[in-house]
Design a protein around this motif. Structure first.
Motif, mmCIF file in Angstrom:
data_model
loop_
_atom_site.group_PDB
_atom_site.id
_atom_site.type_symbol
_atom_site.label_atom_id
_atom_site.label_comp_id
_atom_site.label_asym_id
_atom_site.label_seq_id
_atom_site.Cartn_x
_atom_site.Cartn_y
_atom_site.Cartn_z
ATOM 1 N N ASP A 12 52.839 60.856 27.069
ATOM 2 C CA ASP A 12 54.043 61.612 27.405
ATOM 3 C C ASP A 12 54.104 61.809 28.915
ATOM 4 O OD1 ASP A 12 56.100 63.388 27.802
ATOM 5 O OD2 ASP A 12 55.394 64.861 26.329
ATOM 6 N N PRO A 13 55.102 61.255 29.594
ATOM 7 C CA PRO A 13 55.156 61.350 31.061
ATOM 8 C C PRO A 13 55.335 62.767 31.576
ATOM 9 C CG PRO A 13 57.181 60.390 30.209
ATOM 10 C CD PRO A 13 56.229 60.468 29.047
ATOM 11 N N ASN A 14 55.685 63.714 30.694
ATOM 12 C CA ASN A 14 55.828 65.108 31.108
ATOM 13 C C ASN A 14 54.501 65.865 31.108
ATOM 14 O OD1 ASN A 14 58.711 65.047 31.391
ATOM 15 N ND2 ASN A 14 58.844 65.041 29.154
ATOM 16 N N SER A 15 53.486 65.281 30.525
ATOM 17 C CA SER A 15 52.196 65.953 30.441
ATOM 18 C C SER A 15 51.569 66.091 31.828
ATOM 19 C CB SER A 15 51.263 65.167 29.519
ATOM 20 O OG SER A 15 50.073 65.890 29.273
ATOM 21 N N LYS A 16 50.770 67.128 32.008
ATOM 22 C CA LYS A 16 50.191 67.460 33.316
ATOM 23 C C LYS A 16 49.449 66.289 33.939
ATOM 24 C CE LYS A 16 48.310 69.899 36.682
ATOM 25 N NZ LYS A 16 49.086 70.288 37.886
ATOM 26 N N GLU A 17 48.745 65.501 33.141
ATOM 27 C CA GLU A 17 47.937 64.418 33.691
ATOM 28 C C GLU A 17 48.764 63.347 34.386
ATOM 29 O OE1 GLU A 17 46.610 61.385 30.399
ATOM 30 O OE2 GLU A 17 46.737 63.377 29.482
ATOM 31 N N HIS A 18 50.087 63.389 34.216
ATOM 32 C CA HIS A 18 50.964 62.418 34.871
ATOM 33 C C HIS A 18 51.708 63.017 36.061
ATOM 34 C CE1 HIS A 18 50.073 59.679 31.633
ATOM 35 N NE2 HIS A 18 50.501 60.542 30.732
ATOM 36 N N HIS A 19 51.247 64.184 36.518
ATOM 37 C CA HIS A 19 51.912 64.849 37.642
ATOM 38 C C HIS A 19 50.862 65.394 38.605
ATOM 39 C CE1 HIS A 19 56.044 64.757 36.020
ATOM 40 N NE2 HIS A 19 55.420 64.758 34.853
ATOM 41 N N GLU A 20 50.501 64.581 39.569
ATOM 42 C CA GLU A 20 49.557 65.036 40.593
ATOM 43 C C GLU A 20 50.138 66.206 41.382
ATOM 44 O OE1 GLU A 20 46.927 62.150 43.043
ATOM 45 O OE2 GLU A 20 48.709 61.023 42.456
ATOM 46 N N GLY A 21 49.253 66.989 41.938
ATOM 47 C CA GLY A 21 49.682 68.073 42.807
ATOM 48 C C GLY A 21 49.954 67.610 44.217
ATOM 49 N N TRP A 22 50.166 68.585 45.098
ATOM 50 C CA TRP A 22 50.496 68.292 46.506
ATOM 51 C C TRP A 22 49.417 67.440 47.164
ATOM 52 C CZ3 TRP A 22 47.987 69.858 51.076
ATOM 53 C CH2 TRP A 22 48.707 69.646 52.252
ATOM 54 N N TRP A 23 48.171 67.808 46.958
ATOM 55 C CA TRP A 23 47.059 67.088 47.594
ATOM 56 C C TRP A 23 46.731 65.862 46.757
ATOM 57 C CZ3 TRP A 23 44.664 69.457 51.966
ATOM 58 C CH2 TRP A 23 43.634 68.731 52.533
ATOM 59 N N SER A 24 47.594 64.883 46.814
ATOM 60 C CA SER A 24 47.451 63.713 45.951
ATOM 61 C C SER A 24 46.361 62.785 46.471
ATOM 62 C CB SER A 24 48.780 62.951 45.875
ATOM 63 O OG SER A 24 48.987 62.211 47.059
ATOM 64 N N GLY A 25 46.027 61.812 45.667
ATOM 65 C CA GLY A 25 44.988 60.866 46.051
ATOM 66 C C GLY A 25 45.477 59.677 46.847
ATOM 67 N N ARG A 26 46.751 59.614 47.157
ATOM 68 C CA ARG A 26 47.306 58.440 47.835
ATOM 69 C C ARG A 26 46.640 58.184 49.181
ATOM 70 N NH1 ARG A 26 52.066 55.295 48.192
ATOM 71 N NH2 ARG A 26 52.687 54.805 50.328
ATOM 72 N N SER A 27 46.517 59.210 49.981
ATOM 73 C CA SER A 27 46.078 59.054 51.369
ATOM 74 C C SER A 27 44.572 59.267 51.501
ATOM 75 C CB SER A 27 46.837 60.040 52.259
ATOM 76 O OG SER A 27 48.223 59.900 52.084
ATOM 77 N N ASN A 28 44.074 59.078 52.716
ATOM 78 C CA ASN A 28 42.637 59.229 52.947
ATOM 79 C C ASN A 28 42.296 60.701 53.180
ATOM 80 O OD1 ASN A 28 43.497 59.722 55.602
ATOM 81 N ND2 ASN A 28 41.911 58.463 56.512
ATOM 82 N N HIS A 29 41.128 60.972 53.689
ATOM 83 C CA HIS A 29 40.679 62.352 53.889
ATOM 84 C C HIS A 29 41.668 63.161 54.725
ATOM 85 C CE1 HIS A 29 37.937 65.688 54.784
ATOM 86 N NE2 HIS A 29 38.283 65.542 56.039
ATOM 87 N N TYR A 30 42.166 62.550 55.796
ATOM 88 C CA TYR A 30 43.089 63.246 56.697
ATOM 89 C C TYR A 30 44.554 63.068 56.304
ATOM 90 C CZ TYR A 30 39.436 64.702 59.910
ATOM 91 O OH TYR A 30 38.345 65.317 60.467
ATOM 92 N N MET A 31 44.777 62.674 55.064
ATOM 93 C CA MET A 31 46.140 62.546 54.556
ATOM 94 C C MET A 31 46.939 61.470 55.298
ATOM 95 S SD MET A 31 46.580 64.769 52.002
ATOM 96 C CE MET A 31 44.948 64.215 51.481
ATOM 97 N N PHE A 32 46.265 60.459 55.827
ATOM 98 C CA PHE A 32 46.942 59.335 56.468
ATOM 99 C C PHE A 32 47.123 58.211 55.459
ATOM 100 C CE2 PHE A 32 46.644 61.328 60.439
ATOM 101 C CZ PHE A 32 47.277 60.568 61.407
#
Length: 818
Positions: free
Chosen positions: A173-193
């Motif tokens: 279910d795409p509405n479930s929590k596991e499909h909605h990362e928070g603000w501090w997502s894993g996309r970027s590196n340590h410094y959010m770059f």
């Protein structure tokens, strides 16, 4: 029979080796695709392969991340090739000088540059296993270099988060929590770059470590594995327009060759895909474009999924997209790429050598003058890219003048930089230095202007003639006895090394003054912003001279000792116009409503560039923080300020500023600070109907029509009030990188940098309607409010960390805006 037995022995040996090597699933103890693999497990599997198939795999650690995780490269090929790996590399690189007779192709596969595009690291393990078992034939004439995870910090952040929130049974279910990362997502590196925007600028630790090895190999093919939205079909080459003009016909055609081979496998499996859409080859700092401008077939592969997909998610058409599906798709294109390379070795080598033949580019040399800090910062970048340069000989050079946009001249000196396109990395030089890259299509995926002379704030001439230079003499260190008996020590204020020098003095509790007006003392002229360290201010510092000398030599600063505070012209050193610069306690807002990227730029700037302490205050609890403990609060750009800056928070911030605080508002945050109950900033009124799309535009043209109202990373010429403290260190002109259409009226008092009537960008794309909004608009400004100030930064001087010439504006905003 004698001929058959060796072949039988070879087949038996190959099968035996394949059986000896465990698949990722066998080694990890779970079926690949049923859970996410932690980084240390990925490292263990690659180490296992290196130990178990050491004749065909060589694993190296090429660096560490900011959080201490290993960055790996695995070299994979036949046993014979691995024995001669260094000789193969050297023979290949001879092609860049028109020599060499390489008989191998080199393919570099990069995975997980975006941490939450997590499938690619999983796919990398299955890919290397298949190459060592079922696809060994590809390795007979091909060297495959695999980076299993470019961004381990970001990926581990995502994997840990997902494991915390996922359901025990697959929850699609795409509405479930596991499909909605928070603000501090894993996309970027340590410094959010975003590491996929950093290949050319090398602001990040991971990028700098990787580029050393990439430039030692310069592969024929480079693939950057990605993910996109869950409803998007797989994307592979060929790329979309615009293609930069330096990209060769062969590079374009071979993308088609590779794409057709992928399509063969996708068609067989009935998998959806698309090509020639969205992902272009223009902006030079991507994992596909930087390799392309270095002679490779550079490509982005995009699988649907990204951070939302998890182990499985329902798509819009009702299908379930699983991690196993995503692995299979990336595995297919990875192996297909190596297959095509293996089948086209002679052509790849022939065309790679042709790429490095001398080019007849319009501009043969780029000649640059400017502040030593800026020139030194640029030479550091050039060295990292193995771009050669020389220094001026005192000659006059003519050509295109970057400041005026017309034909002009520039007299060189011993500090002038000369960079020629007549060198091995000449194509990269053209791309990074040309005044305005030719854009074949306005529909682009990223910014459209980046010219380094503008980014580094340098006077520049692009010459159609080859300009010769010379080597530079070594600088000498400052000796302590040259300043030990001085009344005061003086130094200039022009760039980031000056700022770092100041920041270091603050750490040693040294008091520093600043000249508000130009002055002349003992025959030398000092400009506004010059730093002044007097003995009387620092009587308690017993080792003052030693500290100053150490800091000056560290940042190659020139210090001048003076015996008196009595000036020949201007204001004496004891004047009210020579102000103390107090150290500032700085905080930055994090979390929603800020952009992770914009927050990360500020965080990285303080910790890795300025080396000055910074407190991070999250929006979730800032209401409970006593702001009077901080002198400066920075609001990064972001899209959630409509909720954060409500009447209560706005009132609180106004009271804090009124009591002496300094609020630095950047980008989108500015829009919610004006109006009733707010500060005096006002958005420019848009011209009637200027942002409306004509009603008769055909539907198929709507996207292009909307581009009239966009600015996609264009460079604008701004005027500067160099007498304002926020502009100390600048002249009357600043070239600003504008990445949006927000515009604000001049401030009644405190307009520091601004765009006047001329709104045509000097480089990059700005739509005709968007340009109308830029006339007479604010770039940077300071509004006095009670005992404090609010600093407005409409344009982002810290964007991606590479706009070197904007950084001193930000430092001035921190320390010198009063």
């Amino acid at each position: 029979m004698k001929r058959i037995l060796p072949m039988l022995f070879l087949l038996i040996t190959c099968n035996f080796n394949a059986q000896e090597i465990k698949s990722p699933s066998e080694f990890l103890g779970y079926e690949l695709g049923t859970r996410f693999t932690f980084h240390h497990q990925v490292v263990d599997y690659y180490q296992y392969l290196s130990d178990g198939a050491k004749d065909r795999v060589r694993l190296i650690e090429y660096g560490k991340t900011n959080e201490g995780r290993s960055l790996l490269l695995a070299y994979v090929s036949s046993a014979e090739n691995m024995q001669n790996l260094e000789e193969i590399r050297k023979e290949h690189l001879k092609s860049t000088n028109g020599a060499g007779a390489s008989s191998k192709s080199i393919v570099w596969l990069s995975y997980n540059v975006h941490g939450n595009e997590s499938v690619s690291t999983e796919a990398s393990m299955q890919t290397i296993y298949e190459l060592l078992s079922n696809k060994q034939v590809y390795l007979e004439n091909t060297i495959v270099i695999i980076d299993p995870c470019i961004n381990p910090d970001g990926r581990e952040r995502y994997v840990n988060w997902y494991n915390q929130y996922k359901n025990s049974a697959l929850q699609a279910d795409p509405n479930s929590k596991e499909h909605h990362e928070g603000w501090w997502s894993g996309r970027s590196n340590h410094y959010m770059f975003d590491l996929n925007r950093d290949w050319a600028w090398l602001t990040q630790l991971e990028s700098r470590q990787r580029i050393k090895l990439y430039n030692k190999w310069l592969p024929h093919i480079h693939v950057d594995f990605h993910e996109q939205g869950i409803d998007s079909p797989y994307f592979f080459a060929p790329s979309a327009e615009p293609f930069h003009e330096v990209i060769t016909d062969f590079q374009r055609d071979f993308q088609v060759t590779i794409g057709k081979n992928h399509a063969k496998y996708f068609d067989t499996n009935g998998w959806l895909y698309n090509t020639k859409e969205r992902f272009d080859l223009f902006y030079p700092s991507y994992g596909d474009t930087y390799p392309t401008y270095s002679g490779a077939i550079g490509m982005t592969y995009e699988q649907g999924g990204s951070g939302r997909a998890g182990l499985g998610v329902l798509t819009a058409n009702g299908d379930t997209l699983t991690l196993k599906d995503r692995i299979a798709h990336h595995l297919s294109t990875g192996l297909s790429t190596v297959e095509v390379a293996s089948k086209n070795v002679p052509k790849l080598n022939e065309e790679f050598k042709r790429f490095y033949l001398p080019k007849n580019y319009k501009y043969k040399s780029f000649v640059l003058n400017g502040e030593q800090d800026h020139l030194k910062a640029l030479t550091k970048l050039l060295d990292q890219h193995q771009i050669t340069f020389s220094y001026g000989t005192g000659d006059m050079v003519k050509g295109f003048n970057y400041k005026t946009g017309r034909y002009g001249s520039l007299k060189t000196n011993s500090e002038s930089l000369i960079i020629s396109t007549n060198q091995t990395r000449g194509t990269l030089v053209k791309v990074l230095f040309e005044p305005n890259a030719r854009l074949s299509d306005s529909l682009t995926y990223d910014i459209t202007a980046w010219s380094l002379p503008y980014a580094y704030g340098l006077k520049a001439i692009a010459s159609e003639n080859l300009v010769n230079g010379m080597a530079k003499a070594e600088s000498t260190a400052i000796k302590e006895n040259s300043i030990s008996d001085a009344y005061a020590i003086l130094t200039d204020w022009n760039g980031m090394d000056d700022a770092r020098f100041l920041a270091e003095l603050y750490q040693k509790n040294i008091k520093v003054r600043q000249a508000q007006k130009p002055f002349t003392l003992e025959g030398n002229r000092y400009e506004r912003g010059s730093l002044i360290i007097t003995k009387v201010d620092n009587e308690r510092i017993t080792n003052l001279s030693a500290i100053l000398i150490e800091a000056a030599n560290k940042y190659q600063k020139s210090l001048t000792a003076v015996s008196s505070g009595f000036v020949e012209d201007g204001k004496d050193l004891g004047s009210k116009y020579v102000k103390m610069i107090p150290a500032a306690k700085v905080a930055v807002l994090s979390g929603m409503p800020t952009s992770t990227l914009r927050f990360g730029e500020i965080w990285h700037f303080f910790e890795q560039q300025l080396h000055y302490p910074l407190a991070v205050l999250d929006a979730s609890y800032i209401a409970e923080v006593d702001l009077t403990k901080y002198d400066v609060l920075v609001l990064p750009g972001g899209n959630g300020y409509d909720k954060f800056l409500d009447s209560s928070m706005l009132k609180r911030l106004k009271e804090w500023v009124n009591q002496g605080g300094r609020l630095i508002s950047m980008g989108e945050s500015i829009a919610f600070l004006g109006g009733e109950g707010g500060f005096k900033i006002t958005a420019k009124e848009k011209e009637k109907d200027s942002l409306e799309i004509a009603t008769m535009v055909p539907h198929e043209n709507l996207e292009r029509e909307k581009m009239k109202n966009d600015i996609t990373g264009a460079i604008f010429k701004a005027r500067v009030d160099s007498s304002h403290p926020m502009a100390f260190g600048y002249k009357d002109t600043y070239f600003s990188l504008k990445i949006g259409i927000d515009s604000y009226d001049y401030l009644e008092n405190g307009t520091v940098a601004y765009i006047s009537k001329d709104t045509i960008p000097v480089a990059g794309f700005a739509g005709s309607e968007a340009q109308k909004k830029m006339g007479k608009s604010l770039v940077f400004g300071v509004e006095e409010h009670g005992k404090g100030q609010i600093v407005y930064m409409v344009d982002n001087p810290l964007f991606r960390g590479f706009w070197e010439n904007g950084k001193l504006f930000f430092v001035n905003a921190i320390f010198m805006a009063k």
